[in-house]
Design an enzyme around this catalytic site. Structure first.
Site, mmCIF file in Angstrom:
data_model
loop_
_atom_site.group_PDB
_atom_site.id
_atom_site.type_symbol
_atom_site.label_atom_id
_atom_site.label_comp_id
_atom_site.label_asym_id
_atom_site.label_seq_id
_atom_site.Cartn_x
_atom_site.Cartn_y
_atom_site.Cartn_z
ATOM 1 N N SER A 152 0.902 -1.145 0.102
ATOM 2 C CA SER A 152 0.089 -0.088 -0.166
ATOM 3 C C SER A 152 0.972 1.305 0.030
ATOM 4 O O SER A 152 1.822 1.203 0.582
ATOM 5 C CB SER A 152 -1.135 -0.100 1.201
ATOM 6 N N TYR B 236 -2.276 -0.892 9.995
ATOM 7 C CA TYR B 236 -2.471 -1.394 8.767
ATOM 8 C C TYR B 236 -1.044 -0.997 7.874
ATOM 9 O O TYR B 236 -0.655 -2.126 7.178
ATOM 10 C CB TYR B 236 -3.395 -0.394 8.069
#
Length: 250
Positions: free
Chosen positions: A146, A159
């Protein structure tokens, strides 16, 4: 099993985890259009996976639906067994399965942290470990990282930490597969309009994220699927990389 009419040989086979929706579904559609036979993985919604597979079949591709908890070694091995049995082998693994739970670090429930670690980190490790045993020469492993790993946005600490682990595994595994003719890369999407991304965000936050790229829009799943298709196809000299697909966010 569908036979390619232009070469007389069976199509290459791609297993797409998280293929039942969002980016994963777009990846299935794109790879099917590129001539792959596709295995559509789901964790919780077989009906959605069946819909994605049906669309691929309607477009002329061979498609199989497989379910597994990506963090469970036995379930993952059984999933690969099914793909090999029904489609003849595995050439490309696209590991897009993942979860995202956002909170300031000091307020995050550790159960949520453990859930993300189990799916995003252990799941990536378990699936890659099995793929190493199964993928045919000329294959590719494509993990999902990400852009938030480098953006360091508030509420994304846990995350982003899981996706930083994916980056490390990707780069190291590429070196460990020396001599195998298997590439290992990761895609790092920027803000992309999927249910996973949009869920729970106020419109103000969505608008702010959409304004970050120089292209001044959110990505869409097909943007990410195009990059996956590049790594799954003829990009044989791209290896051990994290490819940022984010519209130019620094």
């Amino acid at each position: 099993m569908t036979i390619s009419t232009d070469t007389g040989t069976a199509p290459r086979v791609a297993l797409v985890t998280g293929g039942s929706g969002g980016i994963g579904a777009a990846v299935v559609e794109r790879l099917a259009a590129d001539g792959f036979a596709v295995a559509v993985h789901y964790a919780g919604s077989r009906d959605k996976a069946e819909d994605v597979a049906r669309a691929a079949r309607d477009a002329g591709a061979t498609a199989l639906v497989v379910g597994a908890d990506v963090a469970d070694e036995d379930a993952v091995a059984t999933m690969f067994d099914a793909v090999e049995r029904e489609l003849g082998g595995v050439d490309v693994l696209v590991h897009s399965a993942g979860i995202m739970l956002l909170s300031p670090l000091a307020e995050l429930d550790l159960d949520d942290f453990d859930r993300m670690h189990r799916t995003n980190v252990r799941g990536t490790f378990v699936v890659a470990k099995e793929a190493v045993k199964r993928l045919r020469s000329g294959g590719a492993i494509i993990n999902f990282s990400s852009t938030v790993v480098k953006l360091a946005l508030p509420t994304y600490a846990a995350y982003a930490a899981t996706k930083g682990a994916v980056d490390a595994m990707t780069m190291i595994l590429a070196k460990e597969l020396r001599g195998r003719d298997i590439t290992v890369n990761a895609i790092a999407p920027g803000p992309t309009a999927t249910p996973l991304f949009l869920d729970g965000k106020p419109q103000e936050a969505i608008d702010r994220l959409a304004a970050m790229p120089p292209l001044e829009r959110l990505g869409v799943p097909t943007d990410i699927a195009d990059a996956v298709a590049f790594l799954a196809g003829r990009a044989r000299w791209v290896n051990g990389q994290v490819l940022y697909v984010n519209g130019g966010i620094a």
